[in-house]
Design a protein around this motif. Structure first.
Motif, PDB file in Angstrom:
ATOM      1  N   ILE A 279      -4.446   6.901   5.821  1.00  0.00           N
ATOM      2  CA  ILE A 279      -3.368   7.762   6.319  1.00  0.00           C
ATOM      3  C   ILE A 279      -2.206   7.737   5.342  1.00  0.00           C
ATOM      4  O   ILE A 279      -1.888   6.685   4.767  1.00  0.00           O
ATOM      5  CB  ILE A 279      -2.910   7.251   7.704  1.00  0.00           C
TER       6      ILE A 279
ATOM      7  N   GLY B  10       4.325   7.908   1.855  1.00  0.00           N
ATOM      8  CA  GLY B  10       3.656   7.633   0.587  1.00  0.00           C
ATOM      9  C   GLY B  10       4.363   6.596  -0.282  1.00  0.00           C
ATOM     10  O   GLY B  10       3.891   6.270  -1.363  1.00  0.00           O
ATOM     11  N   HIS B  11       5.484   6.045   0.200  1.00  0.00           N
ATOM     12  CA  HIS B  11       6.257   5.136  -0.646  1.00  0.00           C
ATOM     13  C   HIS B  11       5.644   3.749  -0.794  1.00  0.00           C
ATOM     14  O   HIS B  11       6.048   2.989  -1.674  1.00  0.00           O
ATOM     15  CB  HIS B  11       7.698   5.023  -0.130  1.00  0.00           C
ATOM     16  N   SER B  12       4.693   3.423   0.057  1.00  0.00           N
ATOM     17  CA  SER B  12       3.950   2.173  -0.127  1.00  0.00           C
ATOM     18  C   SER B  12       2.517   2.467  -0.555  1.00  0.00           C
ATOM     19  O   SER B  12       1.964   1.782  -1.416  1.00  0.00           O
ATOM     20  CB  SER B  12       3.954   1.344   1.165  1.00  0.00           C
ATOM     21  N   LEU B  13       1.920   3.505   0.031  1.00  0.00           N
ATOM     22  CA  LEU B  13       0.517   3.809  -0.284  1.00  0.00           C
ATOM     23  C   LEU B  13       0.346   4.302  -1.726  1.00  0.00           C
ATOM     24  O   LEU B  13      -0.556   3.849  -2.442  1.00  0.00           O
ATOM     25  CB  LEU B  13      -0.030   4.860   0.700  1.00  0.00           C
TER      26      LEU B  13
ATOM     27  N   THR C 222       8.782   6.314   6.232  1.00  0.00           N
ATOM     28  CA  THR C 222       8.784   6.448   7.697  1.00  0.00           C
ATOM     29  C   THR C 222       8.708   5.087   8.373  1.00  0.00           C
ATOM     30  O   THR C 222       8.205   4.115   7.804  1.00  0.00           O
ATOM     31  CB  THR C 222       7.576   7.281   8.157  1.00  0.00           C
TER      32      THR C 222
ATOM     33  N   ASP D  67      12.288  -4.328   6.471  1.00  0.00           N
ATOM     34  CA  ASP D  67      13.409  -4.476   7.409  1.00  0.00           C
ATOM     35  C   ASP D  67      13.044  -4.185   8.869  1.00  0.00           C
ATOM     36  O   ASP D  67      13.483  -4.897   9.767  1.00  0.00           O
ATOM     37  CB  ASP D  67      14.550  -3.533   6.982  1.00  0.00           C
TER      38      ASP D  67
HETATM   39  C1  LIG Z   1      11.809   1.734  -4.453  1.00  0.00           C
HETATM   40  C2  LIG Z   1      11.470   1.327  -3.038  1.00  0.00           C
HETATM   41  C3  LIG Z   1      12.370   0.530  -2.342  1.00  0.00           C
HETATM   42  C4  LIG Z   1      12.062   0.134  -1.035  1.00  0.00           C
HETATM   43  N1  LIG Z   1      12.957  -0.656  -0.376  1.00  0.00           N
HETATM   44  C5  LIG Z   1      12.673  -1.053   0.886  1.00  0.00           C
HETATM   45  C6  LIG Z   1      13.577  -1.880   1.612  1.00  0.00           C
HETATM   46  O1  LIG Z   1      14.658  -2.241   1.147  1.00  0.00           O
HETATM   47  N2  LIG Z   1      13.215  -2.256   2.872  1.00  0.00           N
HETATM   48  C7  LIG Z   1      12.035  -1.858   3.448  1.00  0.00           C
HETATM   49  O2  LIG Z   1      11.760  -2.232   4.586  1.00  0.00           O
HETATM   50  N3  LIG Z   1      11.165  -1.057   2.790  1.00  0.00           N
HETATM   51  C8  LIG Z   1      11.464  -0.650   1.534  1.00  0.00           C
HETATM   52  N4  LIG Z   1      10.579   0.164   0.871  1.00  0.00           N
HETATM   53  C9  LIG Z   1       9.340   0.601   1.548  1.00  0.00           C
HETATM   54  C10 LIG Z   1       9.606   1.896   2.306  1.00  0.00           C
HETATM   55  O3  LIG Z   1      10.337   1.609   3.478  1.00  0.00           O
HETATM   56  C11 LIG Z   1       8.311   2.612   2.701  1.00  0.00           C
HETATM   57  O4  LIG Z   1       8.728   3.851   3.136  1.00  0.00           O
HETATM   58  C12 LIG Z   1       7.481   1.998   3.783  1.00  0.00           C
HETATM   59  O5  LIG Z   1       7.072   0.693   3.501  1.00  0.00           O
HETATM   60  C13 LIG Z   1       6.173   2.762   3.985  1.00  0.00           C
HETATM   61  O6  LIG Z   1       6.430   3.944   4.668  1.00  0.00           O
HETATM   62  P1  LIG Z   1       5.751   5.282   4.217  1.00  0.00           P
HETATM   63  O7  LIG Z   1       6.067   6.262   5.277  1.00  0.00           O
HETATM   64  O8  LIG Z   1       6.137   5.599   2.837  1.00  0.00           O
HETATM   65  O9  LIG Z   1       4.203   4.902   4.362  1.00  0.00           O
HETATM   66  P2  LIG Z   1       2.947   5.235   3.426  1.00  0.00           P
HETATM   67  O10 LIG Z   1       3.160   4.711   2.059  1.00  0.00           O
HETATM   68  O11 LIG Z   1       2.580   6.666   3.560  1.00  0.00           O
HETATM   69  O12 LIG Z   1       1.837   4.346   4.181  1.00  0.00           O
HETATM   70  C14 LIG Z   1       1.942   2.934   4.193  1.00  0.00           C
HETATM   71  C15 LIG Z   1       0.716   2.360   4.934  1.00  0.00           C
HETATM   72  O13 LIG Z   1       0.782   2.648   6.316  1.00  0.00           O
HETATM   73  C16 LIG Z   1      -0.346   3.462   6.737  1.00  0.00           C
HETATM   74  N5  LIG Z   1       0.221   4.426   7.687  1.00  0.00           N
HETATM   75  C17 LIG Z   1       1.299   5.215   7.475  1.00  0.00           C
HETATM   76  N6  LIG Z   1       1.628   5.867   8.617  1.00  0.00           N
HETATM   77  C18 LIG Z   1       0.713   5.500   9.537  1.00  0.00           C
HETATM   78  C19 LIG Z   1       0.526   5.833  10.921  1.00  0.00           C
HETATM   79  N7  LIG Z   1       1.351   6.658  11.586  1.00  0.00           N
HETATM   80  N8  LIG Z   1      -0.513   5.276  11.581  1.00  0.00           N
HETATM   81  C20 LIG Z   1      -1.361   4.413  10.937  1.00  0.00           C
HETATM   82  N9  LIG Z   1      -1.209   4.062   9.640  1.00  0.00           N
HETATM   83  C21 LIG Z   1      -0.187   4.584   8.955  1.00  0.00           C
HETATM   84  C22 LIG Z   1      -0.898   4.060   5.437  1.00  0.00           C
HETATM   85  O14 LIG Z   1      -2.280   4.343   5.546  1.00  0.00           O
HETATM   86  C23 LIG Z   1      -0.623   2.940   4.459  1.00  0.00           C
HETATM   87  O15 LIG Z   1      -1.598   1.927   4.585  1.00  0.00           O
HETATM   88  C24 LIG Z   1      10.847   0.564  -0.421  1.00  0.00           C
HETATM   89  C25 LIG Z   1       9.951   1.392  -1.137  1.00  0.00           C
HETATM   90  C26 LIG Z   1      10.251   1.770  -2.425  1.00  0.00           C
HETATM   91  C27 LIG Z   1       9.285   2.653  -3.156  1.00  0.00           C
END
Ligand SMILES: Cc1cc2nc3c(=O)[nH]c(=O)nc-3n(C[C@H](O)[C@H](O)[C@H](O)COP(=O)(O)OP(=O)(O)OC[C@H]3O[C@@H](n4cnc5c(N)ncnc54)[C@H](O)[C@@H]3O)c2cc1C
Length: 283
Positions: A30, A34-37, A111, A124
């Protein structure tokens, strides 16, 4: 770096998304912000054959209060939550937590659902959701189930979500607490928490009578600081001294175990004091 080849689908309904997950099994991943995946895919630590983007499913981004329970759609971005009057009116500590995540670019795309499923031990949201007694709403082939935050974060980068399930929402019950705070010491390069503490307190006669405390960044998984909560009658500083009670602080290139232990006590005291002050009380 570029990821390995993959197929991509952006279904418009939850049923379609669930079917795609069933069809592709452990080949499917999923995507929300996309910031972690995507970094994992670029490093080829993740090589999904099918990426299922949930962002066209509008219902996954809605935020509402129903019968006193706050429901935050799993695809709501950190920034949407930070700016939400609905969230602020229900539990403003959650908005404060959202505002502490990364920078504006990260908060605009990332998200809450992606963060909790990714289950980074330095993220966090888990601390705030533990303190707020939140629950995760999961939908899979067998239907819907709800998992309390205290049962959801089970280990290092490991949550209770099962293969084929989608996190649809996070629910937060009515907050009896009168004051809240989320404070963190961030790792300077990444912004992730070396120690992040969420506190919600109730105050009577100017004194804190009860507290709920969630801590992230300190151990292999975020935790509810039960030892702090149990000692709250001894005063905020004395209670905060139990911040790592029962847990082993991480020791890595970012911080030693002793430093994390120190941070946990200091930030727990500060979070409790800030929450108490906001509730009109004192230590
Ligand atoms: C430069 C940078 C700085 C950051 N700093 C911080 C920080 O200070 N504190 C912090 O907490 N985070 C931080 N993050 C992480 C950020 O909060 C990400 O947004 C978060 O970790 C993942 O959210 P995403 O929506 O991007 O998930 P994605 O990258 O799209 O997905 C992450 C994982 O979750 C799964 N997934 C996503 N949504 C669902 C769903 N609804 N149901 C089931 N599975 C799902 C995906 O398959 C994947 O395995 C940072 C990231 C970056 C790139």
């Amino acid at each position: 770096m570029i990821p390995a080849e993959f197929d991509y689908a952006a279904p418009a309904t939850l049923d379609e998304a669930l079917s795609l997950l069933q069809e592709h099994g452990d080949e499917a991943k999923i995507l929300t912000g996309g910031h972690s995946l995507l970094p994992l895919m670029k490093l080829r630590l993740a090589r999904p054959g099918m990426v299922v983007d949930l962002r066209k499913i509008d219902s996954l981004s809605t935020i509402a209060v129903d019968n006193g329970t706050l429901r935050i759609g799993a695809a709501a971005t950190h920034d949407t939550i930070q700016q939400s009057d609905v969230v602020s009116g229900h539990c403003s500590m959650l908005c404060e937590c959202a505002g502490e995540i990364g920078d504006l670019q990260v908060r605009n795309a990332g998200t809450i659902g992606g963060s909790v499923v990714h289950a980074d031990p330095a993220a966090d949201w888990p601390a705030a959701l533990l303190a707020a007694d939140a629950s995760m709403v999961l939908v899979g082939p067998a239907g819907e189930r709800t998992v309390a935050a205290s049962d959801f974060f089970v280990g290092l980068m490991e949550s209770a979500i099962a293969e084929g399930e989608i996190l649809t929402a996070i629910t937060v019950p009515t907050q009896a607490a009168q004051g809240g705070a989320y404070l963190k010491m961030e790792q300077q390069a990444s912004g992730f928490a070396l120690c992040g503490v969420a506190a919600l307190v109730e105050v009577d006669g100017g004194k804190v009578t009860s507290a709920r405390v969630g801590i992230t960044g300190v151990a292999t998984a975020p935790y509810r600081a039960a030892a702090v909560e149990a000692a709250i009658g001894d005063g905020l500083e004395a209670a905060a001294a139990h911040a790592v009670g029962g847990f082993t602080p991480l020791d890595d290139i970012h911080a030693s175990s002793a430093y994390r232990s120190h941070l946990a006590a200091v930030f727990t005291r500060r979070a409790l004091e800030t929450a108490a002050a906001r509730a009109g009380g004192s230590a």
